[in-house]
Design an enzyme around this catalytic site. Structure first.
Site, PDB file in Angstrom:
ATOM      1  N   SER A 144     -11.265   2.690 -11.666  1.00 57.88           N
ATOM      2  CA  SER A 144     -10.207   2.831 -12.671  1.00 57.88           C
ATOM      3  C   SER A 144     -10.842   3.385 -13.935  1.00 57.88           C
ATOM      4  O   SER A 144     -12.041   3.169 -14.181  1.00 57.88           O
ATOM      5  CB  SER A 144      -9.590   1.469 -12.988  1.00 57.88           C
ATOM      6  OG  SER A 144      -8.770   1.541 -14.145  1.00 57.88           O
ATOM      7  N   TYR A 157     -10.676  -7.124 -15.585  1.00 60.83           N
ATOM      8  CA  TYR A 157     -10.355  -5.892 -14.843  1.00 60.83           C
ATOM      9  C   TYR A 157     -11.361  -4.788 -15.158  1.00 60.83           C
ATOM     10  O   TYR A 157     -11.882  -4.137 -14.255  1.00 60.83           O
ATOM     11  CB  TYR A 157      -8.924  -5.445 -15.184  1.00 60.83           C
ATOM     12  CG  TYR A 157      -8.442  -4.296 -14.342  1.00 60.83           C
ATOM     13  CD1 TYR A 157      -8.044  -4.506 -13.020  1.00 60.83           C
ATOM     14  CD2 TYR A 157      -8.374  -3.000 -14.849  1.00 60.83           C
ATOM     15  CE1 TYR A 157      -7.599  -3.454 -12.233  1.00 60.83           C
ATOM     16  CE2 TYR A 157      -7.919  -1.950 -14.074  1.00 60.83           C
ATOM     17  CZ  TYR A 157      -7.523  -2.177 -12.768  1.00 60.83           C
ATOM     18  OH  TYR A 157      -7.078  -1.132 -11.987  1.00 60.83           O
TER      19      TYR A 157
HETATM   20  P1  NAD Z   1      -0.290  -2.236  -6.226  1.00 60.73           P
HETATM   21  O1  NAD Z   1      -0.212  -3.569  -6.873  1.00 60.73           O
HETATM   22  O2  NAD Z   1       0.945  -1.480  -5.929  1.00 60.73           O
HETATM   23  O3  NAD Z   1      -1.169  -2.336  -4.880  1.00 60.73           O
HETATM   24  C1  NAD Z   1      -2.257  -3.166  -4.729  1.00 60.73           C
HETATM   25  C2  NAD Z   1      -2.176  -3.745  -3.327  1.00 60.73           C
HETATM   26  O4  NAD Z   1      -3.357  -4.534  -3.091  1.00 60.73           O
HETATM   27  C3  NAD Z   1      -0.977  -4.686  -3.137  1.00 60.73           C
HETATM   28  O5  NAD Z   1      -0.218  -4.281  -2.022  1.00 60.73           O
HETATM   29  C4  NAD Z   1      -1.621  -6.053  -2.934  1.00 60.73           C
HETATM   30  O6  NAD Z   1      -0.901  -6.880  -2.026  1.00 60.73           O
HETATM   31  C5  NAD Z   1      -2.976  -5.677  -2.382  1.00 60.73           C
HETATM   32  N1  NAD Z   1      -3.934  -6.760  -2.583  1.00 60.73           N
HETATM   33  C6  NAD Z   1      -4.181  -7.435  -3.750  1.00 60.73           C
HETATM   34  N2  NAD Z   1      -5.083  -8.397  -3.521  1.00 60.73           N
HETATM   35  C7  NAD Z   1      -5.435  -8.327  -2.211  1.00 60.73           C
HETATM   36  C8  NAD Z   1      -6.321  -9.072  -1.381  1.00 60.73           C
HETATM   37  N3  NAD Z   1      -7.029 -10.091  -1.860  1.00 60.73           N
HETATM   38  N4  NAD Z   1      -6.427  -8.726  -0.068  1.00 60.73           N
HETATM   39  C9  NAD Z   1      -5.705  -7.709   0.434  1.00 60.73           C
HETATM   40  N5  NAD Z   1      -4.835  -6.989  -0.300  1.00 60.73           N
HETATM   41  C10 NAD Z   1      -4.696  -7.293  -1.604  1.00 60.73           C
HETATM   42  O7  NAD Z   1      -1.218  -1.367  -7.180  1.00 60.73           O
HETATM   43  P2  NAD Z   1      -1.724   0.146  -7.053  1.00 60.73           P
HETATM   44  O8  NAD Z   1      -1.396   0.814  -8.316  1.00 60.73           O
HETATM   45  O9  NAD Z   1      -1.327   0.765  -5.771  1.00 60.73           O
HETATM   46  O10 NAD Z   1      -3.292  -0.147  -7.067  1.00 60.73           O
HETATM   47  C11 NAD Z   1      -4.186   0.276  -6.057  1.00 60.73           C
HETATM   48  C12 NAD Z   1      -5.573   0.329  -6.653  1.00 60.73           C
HETATM   49  O11 NAD Z   1      -5.590   1.259  -7.735  1.00 60.73           O
HETATM   50  C13 NAD Z   1      -6.063  -0.990  -7.235  1.00 60.73           C
HETATM   51  O12 NAD Z   1      -7.438  -1.145  -6.933  1.00 60.73           O
HETATM   52  C14 NAD Z   1      -5.849  -0.802  -8.725  1.00 60.73           C
HETATM   53  O13 NAD Z   1      -6.704  -1.620  -9.479  1.00 60.73           O
HETATM   54  C15 NAD Z   1      -6.176   0.651  -8.875  1.00 60.73           C
HETATM   55  N6  NAD Z   1      -5.655   1.317 -10.069  1.00 60.73           N
HETATM   56  C16 NAD Z   1      -4.327   1.377 -10.317  1.00 60.73           C
HETATM   57  C17 NAD Z   1      -3.880   2.030 -11.468  1.00 60.73           C
HETATM   58  C18 NAD Z   1      -2.425   2.119 -11.796  1.00 60.73           C
HETATM   59  O14 NAD Z   1      -2.095   2.381 -12.948  1.00 60.73           O
HETATM   60  N7  NAD Z   1      -1.527   1.948 -10.846  1.00 60.73           N
HETATM   61  C19 NAD Z   1      -4.787   2.598 -12.350  1.00 60.73           C
HETATM   62  C20 NAD Z   1      -6.135   2.525 -12.057  1.00 60.73           C
HETATM   63  C21 NAD Z   1      -6.559   1.881 -10.900  1.00 60.73           C
END
Ligand code: NAD
Length: 262
Positions: A144, A157
């Site tokens: 991220s 985070y």
């Molecule tokens: P999201 O919340 O839609 O998806 C995250 C998924 O991870 C969820 O389906 C959740 O059930 C799953 N998850 C969480 N803990 C878990 C565990 N212990 N075991 C198995 N599954 C688990 O969020 P997203 O935006 O799709 O995020 C995906 C990745 O991208 C993450 O690593 C997040 O930190 C990163 N990210 C997101 C953003 C953003 O703005 N959306 C920005 C930078 C990084």
């Protein structure tokens, strides 16, 4: 024309979420067979149905990545169901609380580190052992922009995603002898959706000098800090992941690609 991706198989973690599902769908469109992993069974079932429509092999696995034994069990099942794992999109994650470091809830800190770092490590370890045996592997970890520069109010985070960038670099060294490349992506502000709304709301509630307490103002402040003056669309991520998994990035490993509007 047979695509490079057809006949390959990819394990996607966090596959029930926005970025995981969008990427699974894109890889499936390119012909990749998809193993979907998430701890949320409902989200996983919906994701499986959507990927199945693309006509590739798909299986889903309910698994909490913080449990090493569950991860090992799922990875063995994926190998027996698909025959091999060519690609890993190591993407499950949790945003954690929003509070200045002096008030940051102590119980949330290890929770975030456990999911985002230890969980990603469990998957990376299990899958890389298989990839070493296979003599081939391409891995993308989701970091991220919060790990490139720690944002206010996100102590756990930011620390967790900084750790993912370093873990990517270490794994790139350790796995290079085995024809395994390991890279990371760092999304910035992505929207619309749950993570965007949650971070706008919680940054406003955190009540610090960096963001307004009015969520509408927070939106303007966040977007105003981005050179391209907009948040990213989830669908601006999968192509970057596919680039890092594919042969166009054949001389790249240990790299973190920023998807952040500048
Ligand atoms: P999201 O919340 O839609 O998806 C995250 C998924 O991870 C969820 O389906 C959740 O059930 C799953 N998850 C969480 N803990 C878990 C565990 N212990 N075991 C198995 N599954 C688990 O969020 P997203 O935006 O799709 O995020 C995906 C990745 O991208 C993450 O690593 C997040 O930190 C990163 N990210 C997101 C953003 C953003 O703005 N959306 C920005 C930078 C990084």
């Amino acid at each position: 024309v047979v695509s490079f991706f057809s006949g390959k198989s990819c394990l996607v973690t966090g596959a029930g979420g926005n970025i995981g599902l969008a990427t699974a769908l894109r890889l499936a469109e390119m012909g990749t067979d998809i193993a979907l992993l998430d701890m949320n069974a409902d989200a996983l079932a919906k994701a499986e149905a959507a990927v199945r429509e693309k006509g590739v092999n798909v299986q889903s696995y309910v698994c909490d990545v913080t449990s090493e034994s569950s991860v090992n069990d799922v990875v063995s099942r994926v190998i027996s169901d698909f025959g091999k794992i060519d690609f890993l999109f190591n993407n499950a994650g949790y945003q954690g609380a929003f509070a200045p470091v002096q008030d940051y809830p102590a119980e949330d800190f290890p929770k975030v580190l456990n999911i985002n770092v230890t969980g990603a490590f469990h998957v990376l370890k299990a899958v890389s052992r298989h990839m070493i045996e296979n003599g081939y592997g391409r891995i993308v970890n989701t970091a991220s922009m919060a790990g490139v520069k720690g944002p206010p109010n996100m102590a756990a985070y930011g620390a967790s995603k900084g750790a993912i960038i370093a873990l990517t670099e270490t794994a790139a060294y350790d796995l290079a002898p085995y024809n395994i490349r390991v890279n990371a992506i760092s999304p910035g502000y992505m929207g619309p959706g749950f993570m965007w709304d949650r971070q706008v709301e919680l940054q406003a509630k955190a009540n610090t000098q960096y963001f307004s307490t009015n969520p509408q103002e927070v939106v303007k402040q966040m977007i105003g800090s981005v050179p391209m003056r907009r948040y990213g669309d989830i669908n601006e991520i999968p192509g970057v992941v596919a680039f890092l998994l594919g042969d166009d990035s054949s001389y790249m490993t240990g790299v973190n690609l920023e998807i952040s509007g500048g």
